[in-house]
Write a protein that holds these residues in place. Structure first.
Motif, PDB file in Angstrom:
ATOM      1  N   UNK A   1     -28.059  12.638 -10.503  1.00 63.14           N
ATOM      2  CA  UNK A   1     -27.616  13.480 -11.619  1.00 63.14           C
ATOM      3  C   UNK A   1     -26.107  13.373 -11.798  1.00 63.14           C
ATOM      4  N   UNK A   2     -25.370  13.386 -10.692  1.00 61.28           N
ATOM      5  CA  UNK A   2     -23.917  13.287 -10.773  1.00 61.28           C
ATOM      6  C   UNK A   2     -23.463  11.951 -11.317  1.00 61.28           C
ATOM      7  N   UNK A   3     -24.143  10.865 -10.928  1.00 61.39           N
ATOM      8  CA  UNK A   3     -23.784   9.534 -11.411  1.00 61.39           C
ATOM      9  C   UNK A   3     -24.024   9.413 -12.901  1.00 61.39           C
ATOM     10  N   UNK A   4     -25.160   9.932 -13.368  1.00 61.33           N
ATOM     11  CA  UNK A   4     -25.451   9.891 -14.811  1.00 61.33           C
ATOM     12  C   UNK A   4     -24.418  10.691 -15.598  1.00 61.33           C
ATOM     13  N   UNK A   5     -24.046  11.859 -15.087  1.00 62.41           N
ATOM     14  CA  UNK A   5     -23.059  12.680 -15.775  1.00 62.41           C
ATOM     15  C   UNK A   5     -21.700  11.980 -15.820  1.00 62.41           C
ATOM     16  N   UNK A   6     -21.328  11.309 -14.735  1.00 66.36           N
ATOM     17  CA  UNK A   6     -20.063  10.590 -14.690  1.00 66.36           C
ATOM     18  C   UNK A   6     -20.033   9.476 -15.724  1.00 66.36           C
ATOM     19  N   UNK A   7     -21.138   8.764 -15.875  1.00 64.76           N
ATOM     20  CA  UNK A   7     -21.213   7.688 -16.857  1.00 64.76           C
ATOM     21  C   UNK A   7     -21.155   8.233 -18.279  1.00 64.76           C
ATOM     22  N   UNK A   8     -21.795   9.377 -18.498  1.00 66.84           N
ATOM     23  CA  UNK A   8     -21.733   9.996 -19.833  1.00 66.84           C
ATOM     24  C   UNK A   8     -20.293  10.375 -20.178  1.00 66.84           C
ATOM     25  N   UNK A   9     -19.565  10.866 -19.187  1.00 68.04           N
ATOM     26  CA  UNK A   9     -18.153  11.218 -19.402  1.00 68.04           C
ATOM     27  C   UNK A   9     -17.337   9.975 -19.744  1.00 68.04           C
ATOM     28  N   UNK A  10     -17.632   8.858 -19.085  1.00 66.07           N
ATOM     29  CA  UNK A  10     -16.910   7.615 -19.339  1.00 66.07           C
ATOM     30  C   UNK A  10     -17.142   7.138 -20.771  1.00 66.07           C
ATOM     31  N   UNK A  11     -18.381   7.208 -21.232  1.00 63.09           N
ATOM     32  CA  UNK A  11     -18.699   6.732 -22.575  1.00 63.09           C
ATOM     33  C   UNK A  11     -18.008   7.568 -23.655  1.00 63.09           C
ATOM     34  N   UNK A  12     -17.838   8.848 -23.383  1.00 65.43           N
ATOM     35  CA  UNK A  12     -17.245   9.744 -24.378  1.00 65.43           C
ATOM     36  C   UNK A  12     -15.743   9.926 -24.172  1.00 65.43           C
ATOM     37  N   UNK A  13     -15.160   9.142 -23.284  1.00 65.24           N
ATOM     38  CA  UNK A  13     -13.743   9.275 -22.986  1.00 65.24           C
ATOM     39  C   UNK A  13     -12.847   9.115 -24.220  1.00 65.24           C
ATOM     40  N   UNK A  14     -13.097   8.137 -25.109  1.00 60.47           N
ATOM     41  CA  UNK A  14     -12.241   8.010 -26.302  1.00 60.47           C
ATOM     42  C   UNK A  14     -12.238   9.262 -27.176  1.00 60.47           C
ATOM     43  N   UNK A  15     -13.414   9.868 -27.374  1.00 58.68           N
ATOM     44  CA  UNK A  15     -13.479  11.080 -28.187  1.00 58.68           C
ATOM     45  C   UNK A  15     -12.770  12.239 -27.504  1.00 58.68           C
ATOM     46  N   UNK A  16     -12.858  12.313 -26.179  1.00 60.57           N
ATOM     47  CA  UNK A  16     -12.179  13.371 -25.443  1.00 60.57           C
ATOM     48  C   UNK A  16     -10.660  13.227 -25.568  1.00 60.57           C
TER      49      UNK A  16
END
Length: 300
Positions: free
Chosen positions: A40-55
């Motif tokens: 679960x933590x790994x999936x969440x980390x990857x989701x954060x990476x993908x949305x990094x430009x918008x953040x």
């Protein structure tokens, strides 16, 4: 929690009467139980990476207003169903387990002195004082308890006392120091494995932490029982294998890796940006400030 880990260790010792092997099996059970949290933590980390430009875009929009920036980020997390701390859960979950493991091993190797004759002494005997093991958290009927009592609280496997730190292990110190070296090496491999699968640039602070963490784990192991160092090593090897299997068989992680390869392939084909010297950078900054000053003057 202390009794739970101690009794799991006792269970494996009943199956295979070897301290080192029992500690390894206990480590695998603990890490296996933490696998859902890791995934679960790994999936969440990857989701954060993908949305990094918008953040980053949101942070730039509300750059001067900390409260507005925090509110925008919280709304962004809620919209995309992201838990910003989920990526840290695997590491946070292992810290209490490590502390409990250290406490359990420390209490299992306790000993005490009693008055006894040589015929009755089951431990070592010095000046009519019989040293016997006095382990905690265990049932007195368990084989592990009986073995620790007879050995005087020593966890000797393959000629090495895994209940002692390297500096106190005597002849087994060489093996325990080698164990710590392996802990550092496998920690580096694990860190490199994680960073190579990142789809975004790693901040300098995180890069520094990645370099320091393996050495820190080795430094800490110098003052811990050999059994804890063995726990470190088996944990690192397990997580290295676990990461490989997750990225190979989990569809979410496989899709992410394909995107990472595509981005890195595209980046490697682009010509590198020319590096600017110190004076060129300073000159460029001065020109930017002058242009900004002129713009403000014209606006007035």
């Amino acid at each position: 929690m202390f009794s739970l880990l101690a009794n799991i260790l006792a269970f494996f010792y009943d199956l295979i009467p070897n301290y080192a092997i029992s500690i390894c099996l206990l480590t695998l059970v603990v890490l296996g139980a933490l696998t859902p949290i890791t995934l679960k933590g790994t999936r969440s980390m990857l989701a954060m990476q993908k949305l990094q430009p918008e953040m980053k875009r949101l942070q730039e929009i509300h750059k001067g207003d900390r409260q507005a920036q925090n509110e925008a980020m919280m709304a962004f997390y809620k919209e995309h169903k992201i838990n910003p701390v989920a990526g840290c859960l695997p590491m946070l979950a292992q810290i209490p387990v490590l502390l409990v493991m250290f406490q359990v091993l420390s209490k299992l190797v306790k000993s005490k002195e009693t008055e006894a004759s040589a015929a009755r002494c089951v431990g070592s005997m010095i000046k009519n004082k019989c040293t016997i093991g006095n382990p905690s958290y265990l049932s007195h009927d368990s084989e592990l308890y009986q073995a620790l009592v007879k050995s005087g609280g020593r966890m000797v496997s393959f000629g090495v006392d895994f209940g002692l730190a390297p500096s106190k292990a005597g002849r087994g110190a060489v093996f325990l120091y080698m164990l710590i070296v392996l802990v550092v090496i496998t920690s580096f491999i694990q860190v490199r494995q994680m960073t190579s699968r990142s789809s975004s640039d790693i901040p300098p602070q995180m890069q520094m932490m990645n370099r320091i963490t393996p050495f820190f784990s080795g430094f800490v192991s110098l003052n811990l029982p050999g059994g804890v160092s063995l726990y470190f090593l088996v944990s690192n090897l397990f997580r290295i294998s676990q990461q490989g299997l997750m990225y190979r068989f989990d569809p979410h992680l496989r899709s992410h890796m394909e995107q990472v390869k595509e981005v890195k392939s595209r980046t490697s084909n682009e010509p590198p940006a020319p590096r600017k010297g110190l004076f060129a950078s300073l000159k460029e900054q001065a020109e930017d400030r002058e242009a900004s000053r002129r713009t403000n003057s014209n606006g007035k």
